[in-house]
Design a protein around this motif. Structure first.
Motif, mmCIF file in Angstrom:
data_model
loop_
_atom_site.group_PDB
_atom_site.id
_atom_site.type_symbol
_atom_site.label_atom_id
_atom_site.label_comp_id
_atom_site.label_asym_id
_atom_site.label_seq_id
_atom_site.Cartn_x
_atom_site.Cartn_y
_atom_site.Cartn_z
ATOM 1 N N SER A 163 0.829 -1.207 0.000
ATOM 2 C CA SER A 163 0.000 0.000 0.000
ATOM 3 C C SER A 163 0.862 1.256 0.000
ATOM 4 O O SER A 163 0.580 2.206 -0.723
ATOM 5 C CB SER A 163 -0.920 0.022 1.220
ATOM 6 N N VAL A 164 1.900 1.247 0.822
ATOM 7 C CA VAL A 164 2.778 2.417 0.888
ATOM 8 C C VAL A 164 3.445 2.660 -0.467
ATOM 9 O O VAL A 164 3.501 3.799 -0.960
ATOM 10 C CB VAL A 164 3.821 2.239 2.016
ATOM 11 N N MET A 165 3.930 1.578 -1.101
ATOM 12 C CA MET A 165 4.557 1.731 -2.422
ATOM 13 C C MET A 165 3.530 2.182 -3.467
ATOM 14 O O MET A 165 3.838 3.005 -4.337
ATOM 15 C CB MET A 165 5.224 0.427 -2.854
ATOM 16 N N SER A 166 2.310 1.672 -3.369
ATOM 17 C CA SER A 166 1.271 2.051 -4.325
ATOM 18 C C SER A 166 0.849 3.501 -4.146
ATOM 19 O O SER A 166 0.549 4.186 -5.121
ATOM 20 C CB SER A 166 0.052 1.134 -4.178
ATOM 21 N N ILE A 167 0.817 3.967 -2.901
ATOM 22 C CA ILE A 167 0.503 5.386 -2.657
ATOM 23 C C ILE A 167 1.584 6.252 -3.303
ATOM 24 O O ILE A 167 1.283 7.265 -3.934
ATOM 25 C CB ILE A 167 0.364 5.661 -1.148
ATOM 26 N N HIS A 168 2.833 5.828 -3.184
ATOM 27 C CA HIS A 168 3.915 6.559 -3.846
ATOM 28 C C HIS A 168 3.713 6.574 -5.361
ATOM 29 O O HIS A 168 3.844 7.621 -6.004
ATOM 30 C CB HIS A 168 5.264 5.932 -3.505
ATOM 31 N N ASP A 169 3.392 5.407 -5.940
ATOM 32 C CA ASP A 169 3.162 5.331 -7.385
ATOM 33 C C ASP A 169 1.998 6.220 -7.807
ATOM 34 O O ASP A 169 2.042 6.839 -8.874
ATOM 35 C CB ASP A 169 2.885 3.889 -7.820
ATOM 36 N N ALA A 170 0.956 6.291 -6.976
ATOM 37 C CA ALA A 170 -0.186 7.141 -7.299
ATOM 38 C C ALA A 170 0.234 8.608 -7.323
ATOM 39 O O ALA A 170 -0.212 9.377 -8.183
ATOM 40 C CB ALA A 170 -1.319 6.921 -6.299
ATOM 41 N N TYR A 171 1.099 9.012 -6.388
ATOM 42 C CA TYR A 171 1.565 10.400 -6.384
ATOM 43 C C TYR A 171 2.428 10.708 -7.605
ATOM 44 O O TYR A 171 2.468 11.844 -8.076
ATOM 45 C CB TYR A 171 2.328 10.724 -5.096
ATOM 46 N N VAL A 172 3.098 9.692 -8.137
ATOM 47 C CA VAL A 172 3.906 9.891 -9.336
ATOM 48 C C VAL A 172 3.024 10.295 -10.515
ATOM 49 O O VAL A 172 3.417 11.113 -11.336
ATOM 50 C CB VAL A 172 4.715 8.613 -9.664
ATOM 51 N N VAL A 173 1.809 9.728 -10.598
ATOM 52 C CA VAL A 173 0.933 10.041 -11.718
ATOM 53 C C VAL A 173 -0.052 11.160 -11.390
ATOM 54 O O VAL A 173 -0.908 11.484 -12.204
ATOM 55 C CB VAL A 173 0.154 8.795 -12.216
ATOM 56 N N LYS A 174 0.079 11.758 -10.205
ATOM 57 C CA LYS A 174 -0.800 12.870 -9.842
ATOM 58 C C LYS A 174 -0.616 13.995 -10.864
ATOM 59 O O LYS A 174 0.488 14.394 -11.190
ATOM 60 C CB LYS A 174 -0.452 13.381 -8.443
ATOM 61 N N GLY A 175 -1.698 14.464 -11.379
ATOM 62 C CA GLY A 175 -1.663 15.486 -12.414
ATOM 63 C C GLY A 175 -1.638 14.917 -13.817
ATOM 64 O O GLY A 175 -2.006 15.579 -14.771
ATOM 65 N N LYS A 176 -1.184 13.667 -13.968
ATOM 66 C CA LYS A 176 -1.174 13.004 -15.269
ATOM 67 C C LYS A 176 -2.417 12.153 -15.456
ATOM 68 O O LYS A 176 -2.688 11.693 -16.545
ATOM 69 C CB LYS A 176 0.057 12.101 -15.404
ATOM 70 N N SER A 177 -3.132 11.886 -14.367
ATOM 71 C CA SER A 177 -4.262 10.972 -14.421
ATOM 72 C C SER A 177 -5.446 11.536 -13.660
ATOM 73 O O SER A 177 -5.283 12.200 -12.650
ATOM 74 C CB SER A 177 -3.863 9.623 -13.804
ATOM 75 N N ASP A 178 -6.637 11.233 -14.169
ATOM 76 C CA ASP A 178 -7.860 11.639 -13.489
ATOM 77 C C ASP A 178 -8.244 10.649 -12.388
ATOM 78 O O ASP A 178 -9.203 10.861 -11.666
ATOM 79 C CB ASP A 178 -9.017 11.722 -14.492
ATOM 80 N N HIS A 179 -7.512 9.561 -12.246
ATOM 81 C CA HIS A 179 -7.861 8.490 -11.322
ATOM 82 C C HIS A 179 -7.101 8.566 -10.007
ATOM 83 O O HIS A 179 -7.139 7.629 -9.217
ATOM 84 C CB HIS A 179 -7.583 7.129 -11.971
#
Length: 191
Positions: free
Chosen positions: A106-122
């Motif tokens: 979960s912690v790694m996935s939260i990091h990955d989600a922040y990487v695509v913040k602004g690039k993705s609507d999800h």
């Protein structure tokens, strides 16, 4: 997958991120279809598989290979016997390991989600999914393994849903985040 690569590229670059969701789905299915004693059942199945693998490895290599392979076969058989003999204690340990794995994932996935913040609507969907997985990991560590009946089935269904959702999230982050570039030392995002 289109411009981001093939399914083979996706699996190659994300195989580590898919392990925990697949484990969640398998455990969830065990909880749904065997709500009483589900952890002990898993441990006993693993024990039987270890014994079978050790016996097969030992029998197939007795005449051909030396002592290192035979030692591995004996270790597999002993691990299998341990799984069958003390399945309760091993089950407790397995739940803790799975819970810790869920938290780390979960912690790694939260990091990955922040990487695509602004690039993705999800982005919000990614974060909510990962927070739910984090909470389930904590629950799995602290809830006793003896949960049974409707509660076990409910958690099993939730684990299956979270596992599938995490697989979808890994796919979407891969798709939305652009292609990976291997710079020789680590995988970085292409801008």
């Amino acid at each position: 997958m289109g411009a981001n690569g093939s399914l083979k590229d996706f699996l190659k670059k994300n195989s580590k991120n898919l392990v925990v969701p697949v484990i969640l789905i398998v455990i969830g299915l065990f909880m749904v279809f065997h709500p009483v004693g589900w952890v002990n059942l898993i441990v006993k199945i693993v024990g039987i598989l270890f014994v079978a693998a050790g016996v097969l490895l030992g029998c197939s290599t007795i005449s051909r290979l030396g002592s290192p392979t035979m030692a591995a076969a004996i270790i597999l058989v002993l691990l299998g016997i341990l799984c069958l003999a003390i399945s309760d204690r091993i089950a407790d340990l397995i739940l803790i390991v799975i819970g810790v794995s869920m938290i780390a994932n979960s912690v790694m996935s939260i990091h990955d989600a922040y990487v695509v913040k602004g690039k993705s609507d999800h982005f919000i969907a990614y974060i909510i999914n990962d927070i739910v997985t984090l909470v389930l990991g904590i629950i799995l560590i602290f809830v006793p393994k003896g949960i049974e009946g409707a509660f076990a089935i409910t958690i099993g269904v939730v684990l299956c849903v979270i596992g599938v959702s995490n697989i979808i999230t890994v796919f979407r982050v891969f798709r939305d985040g652009g292609r990976y570039i291997d710079d020789g030392s680590d995988v970085v995002w292409e801008e």
